[in-house]
Design a protein around this motif. Structure first.
Motif, PDB file in Angstrom:
ATOM      1  N   GLY A   1       6.634  15.979   5.273  1.00 59.24           N
ATOM      2  CA  GLY A   1       5.627  15.070   4.444  1.00 59.24           C
ATOM      3  C   GLY A   1       6.480  14.335   3.242  1.00 59.24           C
ATOM      4  O   GLY A   1       7.753  14.367   3.081  1.00 59.24           O
ATOM      5  N   GLY A   2       5.675  13.303   2.810  1.00 54.52           N
ATOM      6  CA  GLY A   2       6.502  12.354   1.719  1.00 54.52           C
ATOM      7  C   GLY A   2       5.276  11.217   1.445  1.00 54.52           C
ATOM      8  O   GLY A   2       4.288  11.112   1.532  1.00 54.52           O
ATOM      9  N   VAL A   3       5.917  10.087   1.052  1.00 52.03           N
ATOM     10  CA  VAL A   3       5.613   8.992   0.686  1.00 52.03           C
ATOM     11  C   VAL A   3       5.471   7.703   1.521  1.00 52.03           C
ATOM     12  O   VAL A   3       6.614   7.580   2.201  1.00 52.03           O
ATOM     13  CB  VAL A   3       6.103   8.657  -0.793  1.00 52.03           C
TER      14      VAL A   3
ATOM     15  N   ASP B   1       0.265  13.002  12.243  1.00 46.06           N
ATOM     16  CA  ASP B   1       0.654  12.507  10.799  1.00 46.06           C
ATOM     17  C   ASP B   1      -0.979  12.422  10.447  1.00 46.06           C
ATOM     18  O   ASP B   1      -1.937  11.791  11.108  1.00 46.06           O
ATOM     19  CB  ASP B   1       1.030  11.067  11.269  1.00 46.06           C
ATOM     20  N   LEU B   2      -0.973  12.861   9.167  1.00 47.75           N
ATOM     21  CA  LEU B   2      -2.492  12.992   8.419  1.00 47.75           C
ATOM     22  C   LEU B   2      -1.930  12.564   7.036  1.00 47.75           C
ATOM     23  O   LEU B   2      -1.003  12.952   6.250  1.00 47.75           O
ATOM     24  CB  LEU B   2      -2.934  14.321   8.423  1.00 47.75           C
ATOM     25  N   GLY B   3      -2.583  11.378   6.595  1.00 48.07           N
ATOM     26  CA  GLY B   3      -2.274  10.955   5.328  1.00 48.07           C
ATOM     27  C   GLY B   3      -3.299   9.958   4.432  1.00 48.07           C
ATOM     28  O   GLY B   3      -4.481   9.949   5.308  1.00 48.07           O
ATOM     29  N   ILE B   4      -3.044   9.645   3.542  1.00 49.56           N
ATOM     30  CA  ILE B   4      -4.025   8.998   2.536  1.00 49.56           C
ATOM     31  C   ILE B   4      -3.365   7.755   1.959  1.00 49.56           C
ATOM     32  O   ILE B   4      -2.165   8.005   1.364  1.00 49.56           O
ATOM     33  CB  ILE B   4      -4.846   9.797   1.600  1.00 49.56           C
ATOM     34  N   LYS B   5      -3.879   6.415   2.001  1.00 48.05           N
ATOM     35  CA  LYS B   5      -3.084   5.858   1.142  1.00 48.05           C
ATOM     36  C   LYS B   5      -4.139   5.089  -0.124  1.00 48.05           C
ATOM     37  O   LYS B   5      -5.258   5.072  -0.202  1.00 48.05           O
ATOM     38  CB  LYS B   5      -3.113   4.374   2.072  1.00 48.05           C
TER      39      LYS B   5
ATOM     40  N   GLU C   1       0.915  -1.124   0.003  1.00 50.08           N
ATOM     41  CA  GLU C   1       0.154  -0.216  -0.001  1.00 50.08           C
ATOM     42  C   GLU C   1       0.648   1.333   0.062  1.00 50.08           C
ATOM     43  O   GLU C   1       1.777   1.198   0.957  1.00 50.08           O
ATOM     44  CB  GLU C   1      -0.992   0.053   1.128  1.00 50.08           C
ATOM     45  N   ILE C   2       0.638   2.403  -0.908  1.00 58.03           N
ATOM     46  CA  ILE C   2       1.389   3.336  -0.881  1.00 58.03           C
ATOM     47  C   ILE C   2       0.434   4.397  -0.964  1.00 58.03           C
ATOM     48  O   ILE C   2      -0.710   4.572  -1.067  1.00 58.03           O
ATOM     49  CB  ILE C   2       2.137   3.389  -2.320  1.00 58.03           C
ATOM     50  N   GLY C   3       0.722   5.533  -0.307  1.00 54.11           N
ATOM     51  CA  GLY C   3       0.228   6.608   0.086  1.00 54.11           C
ATOM     52  C   GLY C   3       0.947   8.073   0.394  1.00 54.11           C
ATOM     53  O   GLY C   3       2.227   8.041   0.308  1.00 54.11           O
ATOM     54  N   LEU C   4       0.281   9.046   0.610  1.00 56.18           N
ATOM     55  CA  LEU C   4       1.053  10.366   1.047  1.00 56.18           C
ATOM     56  C   LEU C   4       0.931  10.690   2.286  1.00 56.18           C
ATOM     57  O   LEU C   4      -0.366  10.342   2.899  1.00 56.18           O
ATOM     58  CB  LEU C   4       0.613  11.469  -0.079  1.00 56.18           C
TER      59      LEU C   4
END
Length: 224
Positions: free
Chosen positions: A56-58, A219-223, A23-26
């Motif tokens: 931030g990043g991947v 941390d706030l992110g989306i995958k 799974e990859i996200g930001l």
């Protein structure tokens, strides 16, 4: 017997490949960072304040079980803080505000619970991160004039050792938004384990001064 053993190995490898998932996200991480300082009492080094930063990043999560993943990625992160010390050359207390930029590669394991609510899991992440300094400022300037060293001008970036490493602990929640889309929110603590000072030791010849990074981030992110 050999055929049965080969069949078992092949079926296990096939099952592992089938269960493996990437799974990859930001992710974006506003943070509060500070510098932990230590020195002999003659120098009187102390932490004078923290610094607001953002990174931030991947994200890359490689699952090797239903609820277990190797988690890494590539992140650009701001660090730093304010320190002060007693400078015998000027007979006064000097203060430096560090602003540092790092490229980070986490090396961690992420553990997930089963659903605690509909499409919602908690996660716990432990491990470390390998970091490389890319840029630095002291007192918001790329160059620093040291009053205790005849106002000699040096690059702020040269005051720190470029590689760094940290222990990392994190916990948060992950929500399944769609078939392959997930939202996440969490809190991460990073504790630097290497002395990043190069200036006081090498240039000023101060004895046994250590400066280490610390960071608390949201941390706030989306995958995808």
């Amino acid at each position: 017997m050999k055929k049965a053993l080969l069949a078992l190995i092949f079926s296990g490898a096939t099952l592992g490949a089938a269960s493996a998932q990437v799974e990859i996200g930001l992710k974006v991480s506003p943070s509060i960072t500070s510098l932990r300082v230590d020195s002999p009492s003659d120098y009187g080094f102390r932490n004078e304040g923290s610094r607001a930063g953002i990174g931030g990043g991947v994200i890359v999560d490689y699952f090797f079980g239903q609820n277990y993943a190797f988690s890494s990625g590539l992140f650009l992160t701001g660090k730093g803080g304010t320190v002060s010390y007693f400078d015998d050359a000027t007979r006064s207390r000097q203060q430096q505000k560090f602003g540092l930029q790092y490229l980070e590669v986490p090396v961690t394991v992420k553990l997930f619970t089963n659903d605690v609510a509909t499409d919602t899991k908690l996660y716990f992440q432990v491990g470390g991160s390998l970091n490389a300094a890319l840029a630095g400022k002291i007192n918001d300037q790329k160059f620093y004039k040291d009053p205790g060293n005849g106002n000699a001008e040096t690059k702020a970036y040269k005051h720190i050792i470029l590689p760094d490493a940290a222990l990392l602990g994190s916990f948060g929640v992950e929500y399944q938004l769609g078939q392959s889309t997930k939202l996440l929110a969490g809190v991460t603590y990073k504790r630097g384990i290497l002395n990043i000072d190069r200036y006081f030791d090498n240039t000023r010849k101060f004895r046994d001064v250590t400066i280490k990074n610390s960071e608390v981030a949201l941390d706030l992110g989306i995958k995808f």
